[in-house]
Design a protein around this motif. Structure first.
Motif, short mmCIF file in Angstrom:
data_model
loop_
_atom_site.label_atom_id
_atom_site.label_comp_id
_atom_site.label_asym_id
_atom_site.label_seq_id
_atom_site.Cartn_x
_atom_site.Cartn_y
_atom_site.Cartn_z
N GLY A 818 -1.05 -29.77 -0.44
CA GLY A 818 -1.38 -31.18 -0.41
C GLY A 818 -1.81 -31.58 -1.81
O GLY A 818 -1.88 -30.74 -2.71
N LEU A 819 -2.08 -32.85 -2.01
CA LEU A 819 -2.44 -33.31 -3.36
C LEU A 819 -3.71 -32.65 -3.86
O LEU A 819 -3.77 -32.15 -5.00
CB LEU A 819 -2.58 -34.83 -3.35
N ALA A 820 -4.75 -32.61 -3.04
CA ALA A 820 -6.01 -32.02 -3.49
C ALA A 820 -5.85 -30.53 -3.75
O ALA A 820 -6.37 -30.00 -4.75
CB ALA A 820 -7.11 -32.25 -2.45
N SER A 821 -5.12 -29.83 -2.88
CA SER A 821 -4.95 -28.38 -3.06
C SER A 821 -4.17 -28.07 -4.33
O SER A 821 -4.44 -27.07 -5.01
CB SER A 821 -4.25 -27.76 -1.84
N VAL A 822 -3.22 -28.93 -4.69
CA VAL A 822 -2.47 -28.74 -5.94
C VAL A 822 -3.39 -28.90 -7.14
O VAL A 822 -3.35 -28.11 -8.10
CB VAL A 822 -1.28 -29.72 -6.01
N LEU A 823 -4.26 -29.90 -7.12
CA LEU A 823 -5.19 -30.10 -8.22
C LEU A 823 -6.12 -28.91 -8.41
O LEU A 823 -6.42 -28.50 -9.54
CB LEU A 823 -6.00 -31.38 -8.00
N VAL A 824 -6.57 -28.33 -7.30
CA VAL A 824 -7.42 -27.14 -7.39
C VAL A 824 -6.64 -25.99 -7.99
O VAL A 824 -7.14 -25.24 -8.84
CB VAL A 824 -7.99 -26.78 -6.01
N ARG A 825 -5.39 -25.83 -7.57
CA ARG A 825 -4.54 -24.77 -8.14
C ARG A 825 -4.38 -24.92 -9.64
O ARG A 825 -4.28 -23.94 -10.37
CB ARG A 825 -3.14 -24.82 -7.50
N LEU A 826 -4.31 -26.16 -10.09
CA LEU A 826 -4.08 -26.42 -11.50
C LEU A 826 -5.34 -26.25 -12.34
O LEU A 826 -5.30 -26.42 -13.56
CB LEU A 826 -3.52 -27.84 -11.69
N GLY A 827 -6.47 -25.96 -11.70
CA GLY A 827 -7.67 -25.63 -12.45
C GLY A 827 -8.79 -26.62 -12.38
O GLY A 827 -9.77 -26.49 -13.11
N ALA A 828 -8.67 -27.64 -11.52
CA ALA A 828 -9.77 -28.60 -11.41
C ALA A 828 -11.05 -27.90 -10.99
O ALA A 828 -11.04 -27.03 -10.12
CB ALA A 828 -9.42 -29.69 -10.38
N GLY A 829 -12.16 -28.29 -11.63
CA GLY A 829 -13.43 -27.68 -11.28
C GLY A 829 -13.95 -28.13 -9.94
O GLY A 829 -14.68 -27.39 -9.26
N ALA A 830 -13.60 -29.33 -9.53
CA ALA A 830 -13.96 -29.84 -8.21
C ALA A 830 -13.05 -31.02 -7.93
O ALA A 830 -12.70 -31.78 -8.84
CB ALA A 830 -15.42 -30.26 -8.14
N VAL A 831 -12.66 -31.16 -6.68
CA VAL A 831 -11.85 -32.31 -6.24
C VAL A 831 -12.54 -32.91 -5.03
O VAL A 831 -12.77 -32.21 -4.03
CB VAL A 831 -10.41 -31.90 -5.88
N VAL A 832 -12.88 -34.18 -5.11
CA VAL A 832 -13.44 -34.91 -3.98
C VAL A 832 -12.32 -35.74 -3.38
O VAL A 832 -11.70 -36.55 -4.08
CB VAL A 832 -14.62 -35.79 -4.40
N ALA A 833 -12.04 -35.54 -2.10
CA ALA A 833 -10.93 -36.24 -1.46
C ALA A 833 -11.22 -36.41 0.02
O ALA A 833 -12.08 -35.72 0.59
CB ALA A 833 -9.62 -35.47 -1.67
N SER A 834 -10.48 -37.30 0.66
CA SER A 834 -10.71 -37.64 2.06
C SER A 834 -9.74 -36.92 2.98
O SER A 834 -8.55 -36.81 2.67
CB SER A 834 -10.59 -39.16 2.26
N LEU A 835 -10.26 -36.48 4.13
CA LEU A 835 -9.44 -35.83 5.13
C LEU A 835 -8.78 -36.82 6.08
O LEU A 835 -7.95 -36.44 6.92
CB LEU A 835 -10.29 -34.87 5.98
N ALA A 836 -9.15 -38.09 5.98
CA ALA A 836 -8.69 -39.11 6.92
C ALA A 836 -8.64 -40.44 6.20
O ALA A 836 -9.01 -40.53 5.01
CB ALA A 836 -9.63 -39.16 8.13
N PRO A 837 -8.20 -41.49 6.87
CA PRO A 837 -8.25 -42.82 6.24
C PRO A 837 -9.66 -43.15 5.75
O PRO A 837 -10.65 -42.86 6.43
CB PRO A 837 -7.81 -43.75 7.37
N LEU A 838 -9.75 -43.72 4.57
CA LEU A 838 -11.03 -44.04 3.94
C LEU A 838 -11.12 -45.56 3.76
O LEU A 838 -10.30 -46.16 3.07
CB LEU A 838 -11.13 -43.35 2.58
N ARG A 839 -12.12 -46.17 4.38
CA ARG A 839 -12.27 -47.61 4.29
C ARG A 839 -12.58 -48.04 2.87
O ARG A 839 -13.35 -47.41 2.16
CB ARG A 839 -13.36 -48.09 5.24
N ASP A 840 -11.98 -49.15 2.50
CA ASP A 840 -12.14 -49.68 1.15
C ASP A 840 -13.60 -50.00 0.85
O ASP A 840 -14.13 -49.64 -0.21
CB ASP A 840 -11.27 -50.93 1.01
N ASP A 841 -14.29 -50.67 1.78
CA ASP A 841 -15.68 -51.05 1.51
C ASP A 841 -16.61 -49.85 1.50
O ASP A 841 -17.59 -49.80 0.75
CB ASP A 841 -16.15 -52.10 2.54
N VAL A 842 -16.29 -48.83 2.31
CA VAL A 842 -17.10 -47.60 2.32
C VAL A 842 -16.96 -46.89 0.98
O VAL A 842 -17.95 -46.45 0.37
CB VAL A 842 -16.70 -46.69 3.49
#
Length: 935
Positions: A818-842
């Motif tokens: 997935g997108l987040a897992s690819v970023l971690v593979r590429l060496g990102a120190g941390a990736v914050v991402a959503s497992l589900a739809p994320l409301r704009d105002d939240v």
């Protein structure tokens, strides 16, 4: 006398025209044969024979000589050629070896009658092809060698066919050097005479040669280059061969799709031999996908077809597939030792029966003995297993990957049965080295993760040994050895492939055109959207196939060990690490904390799987702003019940009250670990393997001295994204903000490659079937995970303020993409991402708070937990990170410090209407009104 011309449909009044009419029928038959249409070819060849024979009033006799024949040498040539074509077309349909030999004998007499040496060479070459299709490799080679000795006399097309067929036979016999020589010579000759179909076949077979030589990217690349030749023939055989390469690469689903296409083509033209080969390979696909019942069905069907054709070589291959499928079925169902021994004896008997039939048959025999040994080990008969394995002999290093790994797996199992754990571990290590070497040749994330399917059973043996020992450290080490084999970056630099880059750029434009197209049903608008969707699917397929050909991969990263983790925890005594593994239907966890190292058995795997399924559905449903209040209440209760259940089964038993680092593979990697009740407000990070530092970072304080480089970008179509990006940037002493038309895919890629902190506020989507085409929408269209291949992100923090891009698809073999897992593979120190739809105002509330805490010095997981703890509803954000994030992710200024913004000074005109969200559909989250849809 006049006869009907079956080619032109008229009557041939002049007997002098009969040979020309027969020649036309012959040429049509040859064209049908070349295109893989034997039924049509047989009709044309018989028409040619009738035309020539009918004029003479009776069937001509080649023994009386050319002078007695009313049409002389030319009629004899037509008869011989028609008989040659009929031999192969009828053999494909009926597999009657005796009848085919008789026809060849007659053709040879007519060739001699005509005094045509070139035609005699063609007959000899056709004898070789007949024996090749009948499965008698030694007779085939002898006949083809005799023909090749006279190749200077042959017609140009016959010379090409001879070289092509002998090269193909050398491939089956493993004579790769001789095969290369013949196939290259065929390709050169075919090009010189302007025969694109023969040129394509030779070039394609050179790709198959690369596959047999073990270079999968080169095989796929060579086959793809061959496919560009406009040959006009059927693609069925090419699909069959490509499927075998994809299967060896672990791309099981893709291989099966190729086979399904090939099967339809072969069935249409009644090519039973080729259809049986398809079924045999589909049986292998089903086995690798853990579908043994389906594998058994395919294998039995293939065996019936080969048996009817009296082809002993391929029948033996099908017998082996049946044995392997039966064994897999028995192992899955817990069959009795007696049944397992019976299967082992059948496999051993098959090996004995084929051993003396030549090199190709001996390879079948070796595989059969390995299968027999596996059955005997499972039955507890180590004595029988050792006896049959002893006859396998030493591996040469040229075996198919699947066989090489299977041998090591079975030998490890036998060593365990004989209470020799050290020897078992040695076999496991050797098998993992084989897999690591295989991985090194692959230069794309998808190909590397797909190859993990070959490691499943080897890792199972390793983990089983460790679990049986009861040593928690040994269990962790075994699990992480298996995970590391296919983890980490797959190349050291982005691929220099302009064609792949162009395909991805075309796809981006196509996806944007599809998004902007007018909605419609059955009318013109609907047809346009459907056409764009088809074009996008075609471009995705081409880009994927192109990426599979990338080579220049890198080795596997070093696997973390229990003692390494203990050393890290010495400096962080409040941290706990839980490494989860599913084995033999149970979920276990190795827990490392200040109290030491423990091994826990927590839950049944099927119970966790069902819980995970419900949680994913509830998180998705809870995000829908259009959900009626009554149904929202039901979904909310279900979500709370699921999170409580997850806590009870997998988290509470750990007894962790401080920061928790979760390591889990497969579908467990994307469970909402941080949302369970006992983790509220507490730092929780997640990883798919145990990493002490990010990929490519080895404990240095940062990539550069001085202030951190921070970039924030806002994509289009969101009401709050631009204000969010500006607020995020204001949390740091210095930051670059890119809004509107400046927030392009190129700008985002550049930021990911150079910045310490990257914030992307955009619409997002996870492509479950093609996870590397998961995307974030920016000003010029979607940024695909695929485009990041080979980029280096050593230690950066990436915040994806978008819908569902923290999700991942589980590949056969258990690797996640997935997108987040690819970023971690590429060496990102941390990736914050959503497992589900994320409301704009939240997102607009959480993200500035998150960055304020990060800038104040909080670690990413703690900052996320604190930022989300003030919300009235579950926020499905996860922090994917290693055990120890790099030091440069710790801030240097106080919370809320607002500094200079480089780039655009503030938000521009909002590009999204109120109510837009961070996903593409109305599947948002929480208890919201119409102005708070998901991203």
């Amino acid at each position: 006398m006049s006869v009907v011309d079956p080619v032109d449909g008229g009557r041939v009044a002049d007997p002098r025209d009969r040979v020309r009419a027969a020649r036309r029928a012959l040429e049509q038959g040859l064209a049908h044969n070349a295109e893989g249409r034997p039924a049509r070819a047989s009709v044309r060849f018989r028409a040619a024979l009738r035309l020539v024979d009918a004029v003479a009033g009776t069937r001509a006799d080649p023994t009386v000589g050319a002078a007695a024949d009313p049409d002389g040498p030319e009629a004899a040539r037509v008869r011989a050629r028609a008989l040659l074509g009929l031999v192969m077309s009828d053999f494909e349909l009926r597999a009657d070896v005796d009848a085919s030999r008789e026809a060849l004998d007659e053709a040879e007499l007519w060739a001699r009658t005509a005094g045509d040496g070139a035609l005699e060479v063609a007959v000899q070459g056709q004898r070789g092809l007949l024996w090749l299709r009948a499965g008698d490799d030694l007779r085939a080679l002898a006949a083809l060698d005799r023909a090749a000795a006279r190749i200077r006399e042959a017609e140009p097309v016959d010379a090409c066919c001879l070289l092509l067929n002998r090269g193909t036979l050398h491939l089956e016999l493993g004579h790769l050097g001789r095969a290369r020589s013949d196939l290259q010579a065929c390709a050169v000759r075919a090009e010189s005479i302007g025969d694109p179909l023969l040129q394509f076949k030779a070039r394609h077979n050179l790709g198959y040669l690369e596959f047999l030589a073990g270079d999968l990217p080169a095989a796929l690349s060579t086959m793809a280059d061959a496919s560009r030749i406009d040959h006009g023939g059927s693609p069925a055989v090419a699909l069959l061969d490509q499927a075998q390469v994809l299967l060896e690469a672990g791309l099981v689903t893709e291989a099966d799709a190729c086979l399904a296409q090939a099967a339809d083509l072969f069935a249409t033209h009644r090519l039973a031999y080729d259809l049986a080969q398809v079924e045999l390979i589909r049986a292998h696909c089903a086995l690798l996908s853990a579908r043994p019942v389906e594998a058994l069905r395919w294998a039995r069907s293939a065996r019936r077809r080969f048996s009817r054709r009296q082809n002993p070589g391929w029948t033996a291959r099908a017998d082996l597939a049946v044995c392997r499928a039966q064994l897999a079925t028995q192992l899955a169902s817990g069959a009795s030792p007696r049944s397992l021994v019976s299967t082992g004896r059948r496999a051993a008997a098959l090996a004995d029966a084929v051993w003396s039939r030549g090199p190709a048959a001996r390879e079948v025999g070796r595989s059969a003995r390995v299968a027999a040994a596996e059955a005997f080990v499972a039955a507890g008969r180590a004595d029988l297993a050792r006896e049959v394995l002893g006859a396998v002999g030493r591996l040469s290093g040229r075996e198919p990957l699947s066989l090489a790994v299977q041998v090591r797996t079975v030998r490890a199992g036998l060593a365990l049965a004989e209470h020799a754990p050290a020897q078992a571990r040695r076999h496991v290590r050797i098998g993992q080295q084989v897999l690591a070497e295989h991985r090194r040749q692959l230069g794309s994330v998808e190909a590397v993760t797909a190859a993990a399917v070959h490691a499943d059973r080897l890792t199972d043996v390793d983990v089983a040994m460790a679990l049986d020992s009861g040593d928690p450290g040994a269990v962790l080490d075994a699990v992480e050895r298996g995970r590391a084999t296919f983890a980490g970056p797959v190349r050291v630099r982005p691929p220099a492939d302009p064609e792949l880059a162009e395909l991805l750029a075309e796809l981006r434009q196509c996806v944007e055109r599809e998004r902007l197209a007018e909605p419609g049903g059955d009318g013109a608008a609907g047809a346009q959207r459907a056409a764009l969707a088809r074009e996008a699917a075609r471009l995705r397929s081409l880009a994927r196939e192109r990426s599979w050909r990338l080579g220049d991969g890198v080795g596997a990263p070093r696997a973390a060990r229990a003692r390494d983790v203990v050393a890290v925890l010495g400096a962080r005594p409040s941290l706990s690490v839980a490494d989860y593994v599913t084995h033999r239907g149970a979920v276990h966890a190795v827990v490392l904390d200040p109290g030491g190292v423990r091994l826990l058995t927590l839950a049944r795997a099927d119970e966790v799987d069902e819980l995970a399924r419900r949680l994913r559905a509830d998180l998705q449903a809870a995000a829908n702003p259009l959900l009626p209040p009554a149904l929202r209440e039901v979904v909310g209760r279900s979500l709370v019940h699921g999170l409580t259940g997850l806590d009870r089964l997998l988290v509470e038993p750990l007894g962790c009250e401080g920061p928790l680092h979760v390591v889990a593979g497969g579908a467990m990697a994307t469970l909402p670990w941080g949302l369970v009740p006992s983790r509220a407000g507490r730092a929780t990070s997640v990883a798919t393997r145990l990493q002490l530092t990010p990929e490519g970072v080895h404990g240095e304080p940062g990539r550069r001295g001085g202030s951190r480089v921070v970039e924030a970008l806002a994509g289009p179509g969101l009401a709050h994204a631009q204000d969010e990006a500006v607020a995020v940037a204001g949390s740091w002493p210095q930051a670059t903000v890119r809004l509107g038309q400046e927030a392009t895919c190129g700008a985002a890629s550049g930021a990911l490659g150079r910045a310490d902190v990257v914030h992307l506020a955009a619409h997002g989507h996870h492509e479950a079937d093609n996870p590397l085409f998961s995307w974030l929408r920016l000003a010029d269209g979607p940024l695909f995970a695929h485009e990041l291949e080979g980029a280096s992100l050593p230690g950066s923090l990436v915040v994806l303020s978008a819908c569902e891009v923290g999700r991942a698809s589980v590949r056969p073999g258990g690797e996640v993409l997935g997108l987040a897992s690819v970023l971690v593979r590429l060496g990102a120190g941390a990736v914050v991402a959503s497992l589900a739809p994320l409301r704009d105002d939240v997102a607009a509330q959480v993200m500035p708070a998150l960055h304020g805490l990060l800038a104040a010095g909080r670690e990413p997981s703690q900052a996320l937990a604190t930022a989300c703890s003030g919300m009235d509803e579950p926020v499905p954000l996860v922090c994917f990170a290693p055990v120890a994030p790099p030091d440069h992710l710790v801030g240097e200024s106080g919370p809320g410090t607002r500094g200079e913004h480089r780039g655009r000074p503030g938000a521009t005109q909002q590009e999204g209407a109120a109510g837009s969200g961070r996903g593409d559909g109305v599947t948002g989250g929480g208890e919201v009104g119409p102005a708070a849809a998901p991203r």
